[in-house]
Design a protein around this motif. Structure first.
Motif, PDB file in Angstrom:
ATOM      1  N   UNK A  70       0.670  -1.204  -0.044  1.00 54.73           N
ATOM      2  CA  UNK A  70      -0.030   0.027   0.068  1.00 54.73           C
ATOM      3  C   UNK A  70       0.828   1.141   0.136  1.00 54.73           C
ATOM      4  N   UNK A  71       2.034   1.295   0.645  1.00 51.82           N
ATOM      5  CA  UNK A  71       2.832   2.279   0.572  1.00 51.82           C
ATOM      6  C   UNK A  71       3.294   2.636  -0.551  1.00 51.82           C
ATOM      7  N   UNK A  72       3.717   1.396  -1.449  1.00 49.63           N
ATOM      8  CA  UNK A  72       4.310   1.632  -2.856  1.00 49.63           C
ATOM      9  C   UNK A  72       3.218   2.588  -3.722  1.00 49.63           C
ATOM     10  N   UNK A  73       1.886   2.344  -3.474  1.00 48.75           N
ATOM     11  CA  UNK A  73       0.645   2.905  -4.383  1.00 48.75           C
ATOM     12  C   UNK A  73       0.848   4.252  -3.816  1.00 48.75           C
ATOM     13  N   UNK A  74       0.841   4.387  -2.396  1.00 49.26           N
ATOM     14  CA  UNK A  74       0.754   5.758  -1.927  1.00 49.26           C
ATOM     15  C   UNK A  74       1.936   6.693  -2.423  1.00 49.26           C
ATOM     16  N   UNK A  75       3.047   6.163  -2.446  1.00 47.39           N
ATOM     17  CA  UNK A  75       4.357   7.012  -3.043  1.00 47.39           C
ATOM     18  C   UNK A  75       3.940   7.639  -4.528  1.00 47.39           C
TER      19      UNK A  75
ATOM     20  N   UNK B  32       8.573  12.083  -2.253  1.00 48.37           N
ATOM     21  CA  UNK B  32       7.508  12.434  -3.356  1.00 48.37           C
ATOM     22  C   UNK B  32       6.281  12.018  -2.963  1.00 48.37           C
ATOM     23  N   UNK B  33       6.093  11.137  -1.745  1.00 44.09           N
ATOM     24  CA  UNK B  33       4.620  11.046  -1.376  1.00 44.09           C
ATOM     25  C   UNK B  33       3.933  12.315  -0.830  1.00 44.09           C
ATOM     26  N   UNK B  34       2.647  12.219  -0.751  1.00 42.03           N
ATOM     27  CA  UNK B  34       1.869  13.104  -0.065  1.00 42.03           C
ATOM     28  C   UNK B  34       2.280  13.324   1.203  1.00 42.03           C
ATOM     29  N   UNK B  35       2.140  14.718   1.763  1.00 42.83           N
ATOM     30  CA  UNK B  35       2.738  14.920   3.053  1.00 42.83           C
ATOM     31  C   UNK B  35       2.350  14.106   4.149  1.00 42.83           C
ATOM     32  N   UNK B  36       1.033  13.760   4.251  1.00 40.75           N
ATOM     33  CA  UNK B  36       0.544  13.087   5.380  1.00 40.75           C
ATOM     34  C   UNK B  36       1.062  11.671   5.182  1.00 40.75           C
ATOM     35  N   UNK B  37       1.360  11.053   3.913  1.00 43.44           N
ATOM     36  CA  UNK B  37       1.857   9.977   4.032  1.00 43.44           C
ATOM     37  C   UNK B  37       3.524   9.784   4.116  1.00 43.44           C
ATOM     38  N   UNK B  38       4.099  10.877   3.747  1.00 43.34           N
ATOM     39  CA  UNK B  38       5.459  11.174   4.282  1.00 43.34           C
ATOM     40  C   UNK B  38       5.783  11.065   5.625  1.00 43.34           C
ATOM     41  N   UNK B  39       4.662  11.783   6.282  1.00 42.53           N
ATOM     42  CA  UNK B  39       4.833  11.537   7.813  1.00 42.53           C
ATOM     43  C   UNK B  39       4.642  10.307   8.112  1.00 42.53           C
ATOM     44  N   UNK B  40       3.573   9.431   7.663  1.00 37.64           N
ATOM     45  CA  UNK B  40       3.368   8.005   7.926  1.00 37.64           C
ATOM     46  C   UNK B  40       4.455   7.156   7.836  1.00 37.64           C
ATOM     47  N   UNK B  41       5.256   7.327   6.664  1.00 38.33           N
ATOM     48  CA  UNK B  41       6.235   6.583   6.097  1.00 38.33           C
ATOM     49  C   UNK B  41       7.602   6.689   6.938  1.00 38.33           C
ATOM     50  N   UNK B  42       8.062   8.115   7.097  1.00 41.13           N
ATOM     51  CA  UNK B  42       9.169   8.337   8.027  1.00 41.13           C
ATOM     52  C   UNK B  42       8.580   8.039   9.527  1.00 41.13           C
ATOM     53  N   UNK B  43       7.405   8.492   9.802  1.00 44.97           N
ATOM     54  CA  UNK B  43       7.121   8.479  11.247  1.00 44.97           C
ATOM     55  C   UNK B  43       6.889   7.108  11.680  1.00 44.97           C
ATOM     56  N   UNK B  44       6.359   6.086  11.102  1.00 45.56           N
ATOM     57  CA  UNK B  44       6.179   4.941  11.683  1.00 45.56           C
ATOM     58  C   UNK B  44       6.390   3.595  10.773  1.00 45.56           C
ATOM     59  N   UNK B  45       6.466   3.983   9.655  1.00 50.06           N
ATOM     60  CA  UNK B  45       6.363   2.642   8.616  1.00 50.06           C
ATOM     61  C   UNK B  45       7.826   1.964   8.899  1.00 50.06           C
ATOM     62  N   UNK B  46       8.960   2.858   8.383  1.00 54.60           N
ATOM     63  CA  UNK B  46      10.280   2.217   8.639  1.00 54.60           C
ATOM     64  C   UNK B  46      10.451   1.761  10.003  1.00 54.60           C
ATOM     65  N   UNK B  47       9.900   2.043  11.042  1.00 49.91           N
ATOM     66  CA  UNK B  47       9.966   1.687  12.339  1.00 49.91           C
ATOM     67  C   UNK B  47       9.264   0.238  12.457  1.00 49.91           C
ATOM     68  N   UNK B  48       8.080   0.325  12.019  1.00 48.95           N
ATOM     69  CA  UNK B  48       7.250  -0.978  12.197  1.00 48.95           C
ATOM     70  C   UNK B  48       7.787  -2.194  11.424  1.00 48.95           C
ATOM     71  N   UNK B  49       8.027  -1.798  10.206  1.00 49.37           N
ATOM     72  CA  UNK B  49       8.397  -3.045   9.047  1.00 49.37           C
ATOM     73  C   UNK B  49       9.802  -3.329   9.294  1.00 49.37           C
ATOM     74  N   UNK B  50      10.712  -2.113   9.581  1.00 50.89           N
ATOM     75  CA  UNK B  50      12.088  -2.338   9.885  1.00 50.89           C
ATOM     76  C   UNK B  50      12.789  -2.631  11.248  1.00 50.89           C
ATOM     77  N   UNK B  51      12.685  -1.447  12.078  1.00 54.62           N
ATOM     78  CA  UNK B  51      13.374  -1.448  13.197  1.00 54.62           C
ATOM     79  C   UNK B  51      12.853  -2.448  14.276  1.00 54.62           C
ATOM     80  N   UNK B  52      11.425  -2.447  14.223  1.00 58.61           N
ATOM     81  CA  UNK B  52      10.594  -3.463  15.289  1.00 58.61           C
ATOM     82  C   UNK B  52      10.978  -4.639  15.018  1.00 58.61           C
ATOM     83  N   UNK B  53      10.845  -5.235  13.522  1.00 62.39           N
ATOM     84  CA  UNK B  53      11.264  -6.487  13.326  1.00 62.39           C
ATOM     85  C   UNK B  53      12.573  -6.848  13.714  1.00 62.39           C
ATOM     86  N   UNK B  54      13.489  -5.850  13.426  1.00 63.81           N
ATOM     87  CA  UNK B  54      15.141  -6.344  13.749  1.00 63.81           C
ATOM     88  C   UNK B  54      15.070  -6.697  15.206  1.00 63.81           C
ATOM     89  N   UNK B  55      14.356  -5.612  16.150  1.00 61.31           N
ATOM     90  CA  UNK B  55      14.392  -5.829  17.539  1.00 61.31           C
ATOM     91  C   UNK B  55      13.888  -7.042  18.067  1.00 61.31           C
TER      92      UNK B  55
END
Lengths: 513, 185, 146, 112
Positions: A145-150, A238-261
């Motif tokens: 869904x984030x691919x499509x939103x970007x 490139x994403x719409x700004x609220x989506x940028x906020x979601x991507x930077x704010x939580x997506x890279x944490x939830x699918x990246x850093x959280x999984x690593x931890x």
């Protein structure tokens, strides 16, 4: 309270499907339903902070253990997942509220809200599940869904950014899947808790090191750590700004850093080499991200590079905790390092989300993202300017704001743990960050106006202003997490989950002490 | 059995190398079909009929969509600037050579690590079950489904299937988003 | 007046075999818990039948767009019902998400295995509609860009 | 053992395609090949010598079945592969309309 857990996934999913079905009949349904559902989810998420027992386990489909081996999929709610759920849904609520005004410039609102709900559902699924393959599936929902939103703007830049993101993200997913296949080959199970037990019995071997490297590469790509960061600046700017906020704010944490931890603390046995690798990746991201950010003149691109840098702090803190635990060092220092990392993760969600919303408000009113074309906005947009000031002070670590305390924890832990180089780097990077944000302040908000048309820009509409004000207050308010009373409710359970690595398996496998 | 599958995989590798190097995009897509149908035969030989059916149909639909995309283009592959001509003799330019060497070293290293890591695991034809022991022993009796794969998909791991269906929906909504006519008002 | 689609031979053949393909898809879906196949494979077969029709006969963009909206709604409805089947497990019986709350029945019969056949049918509809929507989206995009 | 190694070689061929090809369609095909190799790997892992497909027909011995779990996983992975491929192709067709070529070097902003 256990019975409420599935709602965290059911609500956003059903929201997405309802919007997709009924948007033909009621045009506004997306803009009403999404913030409403997100508000309910936020309340639910915060409710789980006050759960009765430390760990809640929900057996989906009612499948209990068979011969002591889990056969179904479990939801596991412990300190770490509940922290993630709270951030995800709070940011989701604010970003969706902001979107109502922002997205009027675009066509295809119904797709936007449906994808937004799907993204939140995917992230909630990732942080709640106790099953490795299920985690992969929900990760895919979130990232597709984030691919499509970007690509939502479907201009040239957006499409190219999305293509690049998709190719790298696709490779990352397949690398993760290869890791999962190898784990399944070795252990014969997919349940994270059960895998932890089997791996502990088998002892260390070459396969596990190989899988760990694969998973670091895969999740590192999702989290945009530095050797794998190439997609992030394009996609997030490139994403719409609220989506940028979601991507930077939580997506890279939830699918990246959280999984690593989750996987490296609670599933694998901690090893010194891998922990050191993670720490070094974190430090390199921290330094590299900020150096790449200094030369940027595109507002959102600059913020995107700072995301890499700030996530470097998080990974550095957590990685130092891993190193200290794996060599059997002082437990208190490890607690301090991990707490610093997690605290910074929460803070980063808030201030980076706010910064992207600011950038969105500026872009919405002025139509440009280039800093050299701006100037004098503080007179025209006082609210945006004030909230930007708060967020930039927070990200650079100026005392009363939340960023200061989390960085301080990381630096203290680094000094106490003997990572003197890391401590110095953290301080230096913090100073460069401050310089970089002062540049933005100087070019965009104060001074004379460099806009071609000299008309006055008004303040952003109420729907966009309110989320920014809430986040700006949170930037100050989250400093309270340093006080023991709040820390014990919000932060300490998450730290305990990671520190007591093997306790994760016990409630799931019914091995209660 | 093992030899037969090995031969098919070698054919699949050959098909995919041709796919990646053919000059014409249409023949690339068709030789990609070799890989896909080889996979279908492997599924049949390895006792996975459900997957064989699903894979062959997905393969066909993917090919239809791919060909419909390629038909709008000139079908020619882009030129690779990998060689330079000096006085009629072709030389590989230095940068490409460097890429090839690094790439080869990287690939061989990965292959070596893979072989090194998996040498102690169960060999082909032996599989230690842990989680799926329950599926095989009591799955049919509890779920009442004769097809154990359906039992696993829709009962033990129905939540996974929900996710899988959601991924498909996400992709559909994403495609409708990307293929809108106009992005901004 | 331009004739749409392919030649008459193709059209006649399509008319003959399309129904058979569709019925085969339904068979695969409904017997998914007994024989190889199941919701996903059967849904793909059904989507194939529709795709064949569009390829052979063609249609104008306006009509195709209406079909696309319909199949898009259908697919969302099917997945929503799938989710509701999971939620139904929370409401009836043991109050657990995705509980198989119906009787297992005798193994080997068509109406057995609790909710599995129903979930299979919903997945079949969802996959068929989704793949058909994807195909239509590409066709419409190419037509409109001309 | 040789089968697993061949399978991994197929994975590497796909990775090679993604890294070196300059054509958008070829990159998509490379990702598909990687995904195929992983499907095959999962099924190879779950195979048991002389096993039969996991469908109960009048009391087959339980130990003779091949592992149904990797099959369920692969079915999911096939769907994910289809979804990602279709998304990539949608972007590719759009990019082609904008640039008139599938050449990725024409696409400017693709530098880290």
């Amino acid at each position: 309270m256990t019975a409420w857990i599935p709602l965290l996934v059911i609500l956003p999913l059903s929201g997405a499907f309802l919007i997709a079905i009924f948007s033909g009949m009621f045009k506004r349904i997306g803009g009403i339903l999404t913030p409403l559902f997100m508000l309910i989810l936020t309340c639910l998420g915060f409710m789980f902070f006050f759960r009765e027992t430390d760990v809640l386990v929900y057996h989906i489909g009612g499948w209990e253990l068979y011969n002591g081996i889990p056969v179904g999929i479990h939801f596991v709610v412990d300190g770490l997942s509940v922290l993630m759920v709270a951030i995800i849904n709070l940011m989701g609520f604010l970003a969706s509220f902001y979107s109502v005004s922002y997205i009027r410039k675009f066509t295809g609102e119904k797709y936007y809200y449906a994808l937004f709900c799907l993204m939140v559902a995917g992230m909630n699924g990732v942080v709640l599940t106790g099953d490795l393959f299920n985690m992969f599936i929900f990760l895919e929902i979130a990232v597709i869904s984030s691919y499509a939103l970007v690509a939502f703007g479907i201009e040239r830049e957006e499409l190219e950014a999305s293509f690049k993101y998709q190719v790298l993200g696709g490779v990352a997913s397949l690398v993760i899947l290869l890791g999962i296949a190898l784990i399944y080959w070795n252990t014969g199970t997919l349940n994270i808790a059960d895998i932890a037990i089997v791996l502990k019995e088998n002892g260390d071997n070459k396969l596990i090191s190989f899988v760990q490297v694969l998973l670091i590469a895969g999740f590192g790509l999702k989290a945009a750590m530095i050797p794998f960061h190439a997609w992030l600046p394009d996609a997030h700017s490139s994403a719409p700004s609220p989506i940028s906020a979601m991507l930077s704010g939580v997506l890279i944490k939830a699918v990246g850093v959280y999984a690593i931890m989750r996987l490296f603390f609670n599933m694998f046995t901690l090893s010194y080499e891998i922990s050191m690798l993670i720490t070094v990746i974190g430090a390199v991201s921290m330094v590299g991200g900020v150096l790449l950010a200094v030369g940027q003149w595109d507002f959102k691109r600059l913020l995107a590079y700072h995301s890499i840098s700030q996530m470097g702090y998080v990974v550095l803190g957590v990685g130092m905790g891993m190193v200290i635990l794996s060599v059997g060092g002082s437990r208190d220092v490890a607690v301090l390092a991990i707490a610093g990392g997690l605290y910074h993760m929460v803070n980063h969600a808030v201030f980076k989300g706010l910064l992207f919303l600011n950038a969105g408000a500026v872009e919405y009113k002025t139509g440009t993202r280039m800093l050299r074309e701006m100037g004098g906005l503080s007179n025209n947009m006082p609210l945006t300017s004030a909230t930007y000031f708060s967020a930039s002070m927070a990200i650079s670590g100026i005392p009363p704001f939340n960023g200061f305390f989390s960085k301080l924890l990381i630096i203290i832990a680094a000094v106490q743990g003997g990572f003197y180089l890391m401590a110095i780097l953290a301080v230096v990077v913090s100073i460069i960050t401050l310089a970089s944000f002062l540049k933005v302040h100087r070019y965009a908000f104060i001074g004379f106006s460099r806009f071609k048309n000299k008309k006055m820009f008004g303040e952003a509409p109420f729907g966009m202003g309110l989320p920014m004000v809430i986040l700006a207050v949170l930037c100050l308010g989250l400093s309270l997490l340093i006080i023991p009373f709040f820390r014990d409710i919000f932060l300490s359970p998450a730290v305990n989950t990671l520190i007591h690595t093997l306790d994760y398996s016990q409630p799931i496998l019914g091995l209660l002490p | 059995m093992e030899v037969l599958i090995a031969i098919i995989i070698v054919l699949m590798i050959a098909g995919s190398i041709y796919t990646l190097h053919s000059r014409d995009l249409l023949s690339a897509v068709i030789s990609y079909g070799i890989t896909g149908f080889g996979l279908v035969i492997c599924f049949l030989l390895l006792q996975a009929p459900d997957l064989a059916i699903a894979q062959i149909l997905v393969e066909i639909i993917t090919l239809i969509i791919m060909i419909s995309v390629i038909r709008i283009s000139t079908r020619e592959d882009v030129t690779e600037r990998s060689t330079i001509h000096i006085k009629g003799v072709r030389y590989i330019n230095m940068r490409t050579a460097a890429y090839i060497v690094t790439g080869a070293v990287f690939m061989i290293a990965l292959l070596y690590f893979f072989m090194d890591a998996t040498v102690l695991l169960d060999p082909f034809g032996v599989h230690q079950v842990r989680m799926s022991a329950a599926y095989m022993e009591v799955g049919a009796a509890i779920t009442g489904s004769a097809n154990l794969v359906a039992g696993v998909l829709f009962d033990f791991r129905a939540y996974d299937t929900l996710g899988e269906a959601t991924i498909l929906i996400t992709a559909v909504i994403g495609i409708l988003t990307v293929l809108r006519l106009k992005g901004r008002r | 007046m331009m004739t749409r689609g392919m030649t008459n031979i193709v059209k006649t053949t399509t008319r003959l075999i399309c129904g058979v393909i569709f019925i085969f898809g339904i068979y695969l879906v409904s017997h998914g818990h007994l024989t190889p196949g199941g919701g996903f494979a059967g849904g793909t077969v059904m989507a194939g039948a529709f795709i064949l029709l569009v390829l052979a006969f063609g249609d104008d963009v306006k009509h195709l767009r209406k079909t696309e909206e319909g199949s898009s709604t259908l697919e969302n409805l099917a997945i929503l019902l799938f989710l509701l089947m999971g939620v139904a497990g929370m409401l009836f019986g043991a109050n657990v998400f995705f509980k198989n709350f119906l009787e297992a029945g005798t193994m080997g019969e068509l109406f057995s295995a609790g909710v599995i056949p129903f979930l299979n049918i919903l997945i079949g509809i969802e996959v068929a509609a989704a793949l058909f929507t994807v195909f239509l989206a590409f066709v419409i995009f190419k037509e409109e860009e001309k | 053992m040789i089968l697993y190694i061949l399978c991994f070689i197929l994975f590497l061929v796909g990775l090679y395609g993604v890294i070196t090809r300059r054509n958008v369609i070829k990159i998509v095909l490379g990702i598909c090949i990687m995904e195929y190799s992983l499907n095959l790997l999962l099924i190879l892992i779950g195979y048991v010598d002389e096993g039969v497909a996991p469908i109960v027909v009048r009391e087959t011995m339980a130990s003779k079945f091949v592992d149904p779990l990797p099959q369920a996983m692969v079915l999911t992975v096939i769907v994910i592969g289809l979804a990602t491929t279709a998304m990539l192709l949608a972007i590719a067709i759009r990019v082609y309309k904008k640039h008139g070529t599938f050449d990725i070097r024409e696409i400017k902003n693709l530098k880290g």
